[in-house]
Write a protein that holds these residues in place. Structure first.
Motif, short mmCIF file in Angstrom:
data_model
loop_
_atom_site.label_atom_id
_atom_site.label_comp_id
_atom_site.label_asym_id
_atom_site.label_seq_id
_atom_site.Cartn_x
_atom_site.Cartn_y
_atom_site.Cartn_z
N GLU A 97 0.74 -1.36 0.13
CA GLU A 97 0.08 0.07 -0.07
C GLU A 97 0.91 1.39 -0.23
O GLU A 97 0.44 2.27 -0.55
CB GLU A 97 -0.88 0.11 1.08
N VAL A 98 2.10 1.37 0.54
CA VAL A 98 2.89 2.36 0.53
C VAL A 98 4.01 2.39 -0.35
O VAL A 98 4.34 3.54 -0.87
CB VAL A 98 3.30 2.69 1.89
N LEU A 99 4.50 1.30 -0.49
CA LEU A 99 5.61 1.21 -1.58
C LEU A 99 5.22 -0.25 -2.19
O LEU A 99 6.24 -1.18 -2.19
CB LEU A 99 6.97 0.84 -0.62
N ALA A 125 9.95 6.70 5.24
CA ALA A 125 10.17 5.28 5.08
C ALA A 125 11.66 5.06 5.10
O ALA A 125 12.29 5.66 4.34
CB ALA A 125 9.40 4.45 4.03
N LEU A 126 12.13 3.73 5.89
CA LEU A 126 13.32 3.50 5.80
C LEU A 126 13.24 2.03 5.66
O LEU A 126 12.32 1.10 5.95
CB LEU A 126 14.02 3.42 7.17
N GLY A 127 14.18 1.54 4.47
CA GLY A 127 14.46 0.02 4.28
C GLY A 127 15.53 -0.58 4.78
O GLY A 127 16.69 -0.05 4.87
N VAL A 136 18.58 0.37 2.70
CA VAL A 136 18.22 0.51 1.33
C VAL A 136 18.04 1.95 0.68
O VAL A 136 17.02 2.51 1.45
CB VAL A 136 17.07 -0.61 0.94
N ASP A 137 18.21 2.16 -0.15
CA ASP A 137 17.68 3.50 -0.93
C ASP A 137 16.38 2.88 -1.68
O ASP A 137 16.31 2.33 -2.70
CB ASP A 137 18.81 3.70 -1.96
N LEU A 138 15.33 3.35 -1.23
CA LEU A 138 13.99 3.14 -1.51
C LEU A 138 13.47 3.66 -2.66
O LEU A 138 12.73 3.42 -3.32
CB LEU A 138 13.06 3.39 -0.41
N ASP A 139 14.42 4.77 -3.17
CA ASP A 139 14.08 5.67 -4.35
C ASP A 139 14.70 4.91 -5.56
O ASP A 139 14.35 5.01 -6.82
CB ASP A 139 14.68 7.28 -4.35
#
Length: 191
Positions: A52-54, A78-80, A109-112
């Motif tokens: 729902e968010v990523l 958010a942090l991964g 983790v770089d969520l971008d």
């Protein structure tokens, strides 16, 4: 404590820590230096699915694909956190693209970035909404006041499938009095 003594370790809330943000929490310290401390609460899953968010990262978030509440700060971010399948061998690039080592085989983790860049490199992945943060010297003061126990993290702590039992489980595996504290009742006045 020095910077290297806290990064990658766990902060376990003492039974006397009554702040509702940290009651019975286990915090993985992601970074600790003279500017302060950053960590994530590893034992507070939410009911919000990662998809729902990523949505792009949801496939990597199984078998427990829920967003975790990482702490009371910046809940809209958010942090991964991911674990590598294997540490790089000598002579190889030290870290995969999009992954920054925290300690051992755990990293942020770089969520971008597209998750495909890391999918083959990681064995476990979790998403945290928000984080726990302390300004310079604040955590040291709390440690001095006896609010936290500092213990070594086990490889499975950050990705346990039973996060609701983490507080007791982490204390139970310690030596001496800390193991006994794992039996501390939720409400000692009812004991």
């Amino acid at each position: 404590m020095s910077d290297t003594e806290l990064t990658g370790r766990l902060l376990v809330a003492t039974p006397l820590l009554v702040d509702p943000n940290f009651d019975r929490t286990v915090v993985l310290v992601l970074d600790h230096d003279t500017d302060g401390t950053l960590g994530v609460v590893i034992n507070r899953p939410t009911t919000v699915p990662v998809h729902e968010v990523l949505p792009a990262w949801s496939e990597l978030a199984g078998p427990m694909p829920m967003v975790f509440q990482g702490g009371p700060v910046a809940l809209d971010s958010a942090l991964g956190l991911a674990e590598l399948r294997a540490l790089p061998r000598q002579g190889e690039d030290p870290d995969p693209l999009g992954w920054r080592r925290v300690h051992g085989d755990l990293g942020l983790v770089d969520l971008d970035l597209p998750p495909e860049l890391l999918a083959a490199e990681i064995s476990a992945f979790r998403v945290y909404a928000g984080y726990a943060g302390w300004s310079a010297g604040q955590l040291e003061r709390e440690l001095g006041q006896g609010a936290w126990y500092v213990v070594d993290a086990a490889p499975a702590d950050a990705f346990t499938l039973s996060p609701e039992h983490s507080w007791r489980a982490v204390l139970r595996r310690q030596r001496g009095g800390l193991a006994l504290l794992s039996t501390f009742p939720d409400d000692p006045e009812l004991n």
